[in-house]
Write a protein that holds these residues in place. Structure first.
Motif, PDB file in Angstrom:
ATOM      1  N   GLU A   1       0.815  -1.210   0.000  1.00  0.00           N
ATOM      2  CA  GLU A   1       0.000   0.000   0.000  1.00  0.00           C
ATOM      3  C   GLU A   1       0.849   1.260   0.000  1.00  0.00           C
ATOM      4  OE1 GLU A   1      -1.327   1.087   4.426  1.00  0.00           O
ATOM      5  OE2 GLU A   1      -1.980  -0.938   3.866  1.00  0.00           O
ATOM      6  N   GLN A   2       2.127   1.144   0.378  1.00  0.00           N
ATOM      7  CA  GLN A   2       3.008   2.312   0.411  1.00  0.00           C
ATOM      8  C   GLN A   2       4.044   2.284  -0.719  1.00  0.00           C
ATOM      9  OE1 GLN A   2       4.201   1.534   4.539  1.00  0.00           O
ATOM     10  NE2 GLN A   2       3.496   3.572   5.054  1.00  0.00           N
ATOM     11  N   TRP A   3       3.887   1.393  -1.667  1.00  0.00           N
ATOM     12  CA  TRP A   3       4.886   1.282  -2.722  1.00  0.00           C
ATOM     13  C   TRP A   3       4.722   2.409  -3.726  1.00  0.00           C
ATOM     14  CZ3 TRP A   3       6.715  -4.095  -4.645  1.00  0.00           C
ATOM     15  CH2 TRP A   3       7.053  -4.895  -3.555  1.00  0.00           C
ATOM     16  N   PRO A   4       5.803   3.112  -4.059  1.00  0.00           N
ATOM     17  CA  PRO A   4       5.739   4.098  -5.136  1.00  0.00           C
ATOM     18  C   PRO A   4       5.742   3.403  -6.493  1.00  0.00           C
ATOM     19  CG  PRO A   4       7.965   3.966  -4.260  1.00  0.00           C
ATOM     20  CD  PRO A   4       7.116   3.060  -3.414  1.00  0.00           C
ATOM     21  N   SER A   5       5.394   4.136  -7.525  1.00  0.00           N
ATOM     22  CA  SER A   5       5.398   3.565  -8.870  1.00  0.00           C
ATOM     23  C   SER A   5       6.821   3.145  -9.244  1.00  0.00           C
ATOM     24  CB  SER A   5       4.886   4.591  -9.879  1.00  0.00           C
ATOM     25  OG  SER A   5       5.697   5.757  -9.860  1.00  0.00           O
ATOM     26  N   GLY A   6       6.955   2.006  -9.871  1.00  0.00           N
ATOM     27  CA  GLY A   6       8.271   1.550 -10.326  1.00  0.00           C
ATOM     28  C   GLY A   6       8.952   0.561  -9.419  1.00  0.00           C
ATOM     29  N   LEU A   7       8.546   0.517  -8.149  1.00  0.00           N
ATOM     30  CA  LEU A   7       9.233  -0.388  -7.220  1.00  0.00           C
ATOM     31  C   LEU A   7       8.918  -1.848  -7.521  1.00  0.00           C
ATOM     32  CD1 LEU A   7      11.106  -0.473  -4.741  1.00  0.00           C
ATOM     33  CD2 LEU A   7       9.060  -0.486  -3.305  1.00  0.00           C
ATOM     34  N   GLN A   8       7.759  -2.110  -8.048  1.00  0.00           N
ATOM     35  CA  GLN A   8       7.320  -3.476  -8.334  1.00  0.00           C
ATOM     36  C   GLN A   8       8.305  -4.217  -9.233  1.00  0.00           C
ATOM     37  OE1 GLN A   8       4.241  -5.018  -7.273  1.00  0.00           O
ATOM     38  NE2 GLN A   8       5.190  -6.863  -8.064  1.00  0.00           N
ATOM     39  N   GLU A   9       8.847  -3.519 -10.231  1.00  0.00           N
ATOM     40  CA  GLU A   9       9.715  -4.163 -11.215  1.00  0.00           C
ATOM     41  C   GLU A   9      11.196  -4.056 -10.866  1.00  0.00           C
ATOM     42  OE1 GLU A   9       8.246  -5.907 -13.517  1.00  0.00           O
ATOM     43  OE2 GLU A   9       6.303  -5.207 -12.800  1.00  0.00           O
ATOM     44  N   THR A  10      11.510  -3.471  -9.736  1.00  0.00           N
ATOM     45  CA  THR A  10      12.902  -3.233  -9.364  1.00  0.00           C
ATOM     46  C   THR A  10      13.473  -4.402  -8.573  1.00  0.00           C
ATOM     47  OG1 THR A  10      12.382  -0.864  -9.211  1.00  0.00           O
ATOM     48  CG2 THR A  10      14.455  -1.593  -8.245  1.00  0.00           C
ATOM     49  N   ASN A  11      14.748  -4.699  -8.797  1.00  0.00           N
ATOM     50  CA  ASN A  11      15.441  -5.705  -7.998  1.00  0.00           C
ATOM     51  C   ASN A  11      15.580  -5.179  -6.570  1.00  0.00           C
ATOM     52  OD1 ASN A  11      16.897  -8.037  -7.422  1.00  0.00           O
ATOM     53  ND2 ASN A  11      18.850  -7.120  -7.995  1.00  0.00           N
ATOM     54  N   ARG A  12      15.134  -5.963  -5.586  1.00  0.00           N
ATOM     55  CA  ARG A  12      15.069  -5.476  -4.209  1.00  0.00           C
ATOM     56  C   ARG A  12      15.730  -6.443  -3.227  1.00  0.00           C
ATOM     57  NH1 ARG A  12       9.978  -5.588  -6.207  1.00  0.00           N
ATOM     58  NH2 ARG A  12       9.566  -7.454  -4.991  1.00  0.00           N
ATOM     59  N   MET A  13      16.153  -5.874  -2.089  1.00  0.00           N
ATOM     60  CA  MET A  13      16.502  -6.658  -0.920  1.00  0.00           C
ATOM     61  C   MET A  13      16.030  -5.876   0.293  1.00  0.00           C
ATOM     62  SD  MET A  13      20.644  -6.133  -0.572  1.00  0.00           S
ATOM     63  CE  MET A  13      20.727  -6.623   1.165  1.00  0.00           C
ATOM     64  N   ILE A  14      15.771  -6.564   1.397  1.00  0.00           N
ATOM     65  CA  ILE A  14      15.270  -5.930   2.614  1.00  0.00           C
ATOM     66  C   ILE A  14      16.376  -5.878   3.655  1.00  0.00           C
ATOM     67  CG2 ILE A  14      13.662  -6.215   4.550  1.00  0.00           C
ATOM     68  CD1 ILE A  14      11.656  -7.385   2.548  1.00  0.00           C
ATOM     69  N   LEU A  15      16.498  -4.730   4.309  1.00  0.00           N
ATOM     70  CA  LEU A  15      17.489  -4.558   5.369  1.00  0.00           C
ATOM     71  C   LEU A  15      16.774  -4.082   6.630  1.00  0.00           C
ATOM     72  CD1 LEU A  15      20.446  -4.588   6.240  1.00  0.00           C
ATOM     73  CD2 LEU A  15      20.652  -2.242   5.385  1.00  0.00           C
ATOM     74  N   LEU A  16      16.830  -4.907   7.671  1.00  0.00           N
ATOM     75  CA  LEU A  16      16.226  -4.570   8.958  1.00  0.00           C
ATOM     76  C   LEU A  16      17.262  -3.854   9.815  1.00  0.00           C
ATOM     77  CD1 LEU A  16      14.473  -7.999   9.650  1.00  0.00           C
ATOM     78  CD2 LEU A  16      13.407  -5.928   8.720  1.00  0.00           C
ATOM     79  N   GLY A  17      16.984  -2.611  10.170  1.00  0.00           N
ATOM     80  CA  GLY A  17      17.927  -1.837  10.974  1.00  0.00           C
ATOM     81  C   GLY A  17      17.664  -1.974  12.464  1.00  0.00           C
ATOM     82  N   GLN A  18      18.699  -1.714  13.264  1.00  0.00           N
ATOM     83  CA  GLN A  18      18.630  -1.813  14.728  1.00  0.00           C
ATOM     84  C   GLN A  18      17.955  -3.122  15.146  1.00  0.00           C
ATOM     85  OE1 GLN A  18      17.782   1.746  16.947  1.00  0.00           O
ATOM     86  NE2 GLN A  18      18.126   3.050  15.183  1.00  0.00           N
ATOM     87  N   TYR A  19      18.425  -4.171  14.549  1.00  0.00           N
ATOM     88  CA  TYR A  19      17.798  -5.491  14.649  1.00  0.00           C
ATOM     89  C   TYR A  19      18.029  -6.139  16.017  1.00  0.00           C
ATOM     90  CZ  TYR A  19      16.977 -10.427  13.445  1.00  0.00           C
ATOM     91  OH  TYR A  19      16.532 -11.723  13.401  1.00  0.00           O
TER      92      TYR A  19
END
Length: 279
Positions: free
Chosen positions: A174-192
């Motif tokens: 619901e918070q994704w901007p346009s273009g993010l869907q097709e982008t190569n992504r990785m998730i980084l959890l900070g202060q884990y």
């Protein structure tokens, strides 16, 4: 060669501190030309993180209009921007390996129509010189500059926390901007917090995440170094400390994250890695 954007769906999820840590590690551990920069208007936190290492030069850069993003914008508009000249408008943090591009001195984006296309074009040109461009970009889904850079990024590092509501909103897109869907992504959890119920394994399982997930544990020494504006100096002194060092887990995870990012953009990390103690 590649643009890596550090972005988050919400403000305050560690874009700047995470990008500074990864940028410092890559600049010290790998023999590649890396540029680190921020695109936010009116926020110089990224430059501040490296201030102590190059205090005089950074203060001069901040007071000058002949360097940094604003100078490159003028070169672009006068059709004089070239890949070979971009590094001349940056500050060398680690000679030949890590440059810092100071951000715009402009206070807000809306006063500059079309600025998102100018900034994107500057970094596209920079790709001809730098092998890795690490961008600390504005979070959220409404910023035009961030949206344009997300579309042109080779990898987006999505900065999240272990806050369950934040994770749910991101996964729902619901918070994704346009273009993010097709982008190569990785998730980084900070202060884990590895002891939390919502650790990486459970987060992957609960949300069915397919993207790579990495985490940087909370580290009081890194937070102090960031506040002391001495991130690079602290990394130089402490990143190779042994297992008994209190910040050892933090450095291990920053290294894993940096290695994954470089692998994602096609860098041979075994060949480009600098042996410990070599500068």
């Amino acid at each position: 060669m590649s643009i890596i954007s550090f972005w988050s769906p919400e403000h305050g999820r560690g874009n700047t501190s995470n990008s500074a840590a990864v940028g410092a590690m890559i600049g010290l551990d790998y023999d590649i030309r890396t540029l680190i920069a921020r695109t936010q208007f009116g926020d110089s936190s990224l430059e501040g993180a490296f201030l102590k290492s190059k205090e005089l030069q950074l203060r001069n850069f901040a007071a000058s209009t002949a360097s940094g993003m604003d100078a490159l914008e003028r070169l672009f508009k006068t059709k004089r921007l070239e890949a070979a000249s971009i590094s001349n408008h940056t500050l060398s943090l680690e000679p030949g390996r890590l440059d810092l591009l100071t951000g715009t001195s402009k206070s807000y984006e809306s006063a500059y129509e079309g600025i998102e296309h100018v900034i994107a074009a500057i970094f596209e040109e920079a790709k001809r010189y730098y092998q890795a461009i690490i961008l600390d970009i504005e979070g959220g889904s409404t910023n035009a500059v961030s949206n344009q850079l997300l579309k042109s990024s080779d990898l987006v590092v999505v900065n999240l926390s272990q806050d369950i509501m934040s994770l749910e909103r991101y996964i729902s897109k619901e918070q994704w901007p346009s273009g993010l869907q097709e982008t190569n992504r990785m998730i980084l959890l900070g202060q884990y917090d590895p002891h939390s119920k919502y650790n990486m394994t459970n987060i992957r399982r609960k949300f069915g995440i397919k993207d790579p997930v990495f985490a940087l544990p909370y580290c009081s020494e890194y937070r102090d170094a960031f506040n002391d504006r001495d991130v690079l100096g602290w990394f130089r002194r402490s990143r190779n400390a042994g297992r008994r060092h209190g910040s050892y887990p933090f450095f291990q995870e920053v290294r894993k994250t940096a290695k994954e990012i470089l692998a994602q953009i096609g860098v041979n990390t075994e060949i480009k890695h600098i042996e410990r103690g070599v500068s």
